[in-house]
Design a protein around this motif. Sequence first.
Motif, PDB file in Angstrom:
ATOM      1  N   ARG A  85       0.846  -1.193   0.000  1.00  0.00           N
ATOM      2  CA  ARG A  85       0.000   0.000   0.000  1.00  0.00           C
ATOM      3  C   ARG A  85       0.886   1.249   0.000  1.00  0.00           C
ATOM      4  O   ARG A  85       1.831   1.354   0.761  1.00  0.00           O
ATOM      5  N   SER A  86       0.573   2.192  -0.858  1.00  0.00           N
ATOM      6  CA  SER A  86       1.289   3.459  -0.928  1.00  0.00           C
ATOM      7  C   SER A  86       0.925   4.333   0.269  1.00  0.00           C
ATOM      8  O   SER A  86      -0.154   4.199   0.846  1.00  0.00           O
ATOM      9  N   THR A  87       1.801   5.236   0.617  1.00  0.00           N
ATOM     10  CA  THR A  87       1.512   6.220   1.661  1.00  0.00           C
ATOM     11  C   THR A  87       1.096   7.560   1.052  1.00  0.00           C
ATOM     12  O   THR A  87       0.741   8.477   1.784  1.00  0.00           O
ATOM     13  N   ARG A  88       1.117   7.686  -0.253  1.00  0.00           N
ATOM     14  CA  ARG A  88       0.786   8.932  -0.950  1.00  0.00           C
ATOM     15  C   ARG A  88      -0.711   9.210  -0.851  1.00  0.00           C
ATOM     16  O   ARG A  88      -1.534   8.301  -0.965  1.00  0.00           O
ATOM     17  N   ALA A  89      -1.070  10.478  -0.651  1.00  0.00           N
ATOM     18  CA  ALA A  89      -2.482  10.882  -0.603  1.00  0.00           C
ATOM     19  C   ALA A  89      -3.192  10.391  -1.860  1.00  0.00           C
ATOM     20  O   ALA A  89      -2.663  10.502  -2.960  1.00  0.00           O
ATOM     21  N   GLY A  90      -4.387   9.866  -1.682  1.00  0.00           N
ATOM     22  CA  GLY A  90      -5.149   9.298  -2.794  1.00  0.00           C
ATOM     23  C   GLY A  90      -4.787   7.843  -3.010  1.00  0.00           C
ATOM     24  O   GLY A  90      -5.641   6.973  -2.940  1.00  0.00           O
ATOM     25  N   LEU A  91      -3.523   7.561  -3.244  1.00  0.00           N
ATOM     26  CA  LEU A  91      -3.100   6.177  -3.488  1.00  0.00           C
ATOM     27  C   LEU A  91      -3.207   5.306  -2.245  1.00  0.00           C
ATOM     28  O   LEU A  91      -3.443   4.109  -2.350  1.00  0.00           O
ATOM     29  N   ARG A  92      -3.053   5.905  -1.071  1.00  0.00           N
ATOM     30  CA  ARG A  92      -3.114   5.087   0.153  1.00  0.00           C
ATOM     31  C   ARG A  92      -4.512   4.538   0.414  1.00  0.00           C
ATOM     32  O   ARG A  92      -4.688   3.636   1.214  1.00  0.00           O
ATOM     33  N   LYS A  93      -5.497   5.064  -0.282  1.00  0.00           N
ATOM     34  CA  LYS A  93      -6.872   4.565  -0.137  1.00  0.00           C
ATOM     35  C   LYS A  93      -7.244   3.524  -1.189  1.00  0.00           C
ATOM     36  O   LYS A  93      -8.365   3.006  -1.167  1.00  0.00           O
ATOM     37  N   LEU A  94      -6.318   3.210  -2.102  1.00  0.00           N
ATOM     38  CA  LEU A  94      -6.606   2.171  -3.091  1.00  0.00           C
ATOM     39  C   LEU A  94      -6.830   0.842  -2.390  1.00  0.00           C
ATOM     40  O   LEU A  94      -6.128   0.517  -1.430  1.00  0.00           O
ATOM     41  N   ARG A  95      -7.763   0.054  -2.873  1.00  0.00           N
ATOM     42  CA  ARG A  95      -8.051  -1.247  -2.278  1.00  0.00           C
ATOM     43  C   ARG A  95      -7.040  -2.298  -2.717  1.00  0.00           C
ATOM     44  O   ARG A  95      -6.984  -3.373  -2.164  1.00  0.00           O
ATOM     45  N   THR A  96      -6.248  -1.963  -3.761  1.00  0.00           N
ATOM     46  CA  THR A  96      -5.160  -2.824  -4.212  1.00  0.00           C
ATOM     47  C   THR A  96      -4.183  -1.991  -5.017  1.00  0.00           C
ATOM     48  O   THR A  96      -4.547  -0.930  -5.524  1.00  0.00           O
ATOM     49  N   ALA A  97      -2.970  -2.480  -5.124  1.00  0.00           N
ATOM     50  CA  ALA A  97      -1.959  -1.864  -5.990  1.00  0.00           C
ATOM     51  C   ALA A  97      -1.461  -2.912  -6.983  1.00  0.00           C
ATOM     52  O   ALA A  97      -0.412  -2.750  -7.587  1.00  0.00           O
TER      53      ALA A  97
END
Length: 163
Positions: free
Chosen positions: A100-112
């Motif tokens: 999981r990314s820590t970047r705003a927006g990306l940290r809320k992705l359900r998967t990477a």
Amino acid sequence: CTMPVGGTFSPDQRIVYEGVLEAQRAVFGMLRPGTSWTACHLAAEREVLRSLKKLGVVVGDLDEAQGAALGGVFLPCGLGHFIGIDTHDVGGYLPAYPERSTRAGLRKLRTARVLAPGMCLTVEPGCYFIDALLDRALKDPAHAKFLDAPRVAAFRGFGGVRL
């Protein structure tokens, strides 16, 4: 899906709606095995920022604004999620897959994860005007330089659009 009460979008609502629609279309054009879900989210974020620039809410260079994670202010949630029988949000972050990314927006992705045959995900981009996130962005020099404060103020109470 977002629809205007009364049946007609205002000019500003239409630009936001069409920006989110373009975000969804951009992602639809990318969906194939081997594509990173993170890249899909960033493509959606880019289209949302482009529509906000058209409105005068976002100013300056879009590459720099996206590099500063400005998209996380307006698309703070993930792009979508897995679907299917007993799969809603299961398996997004497993060992041996991207973290999981820590970047705003990306940290809320359900998967990477990288998309693979057989995966089924929703594509639900959005654009939101959330006071707490707008306030934080206007106080943060890294974000504030890309925002026109009076135009941002005009969108307070607007809510948002999600498809």
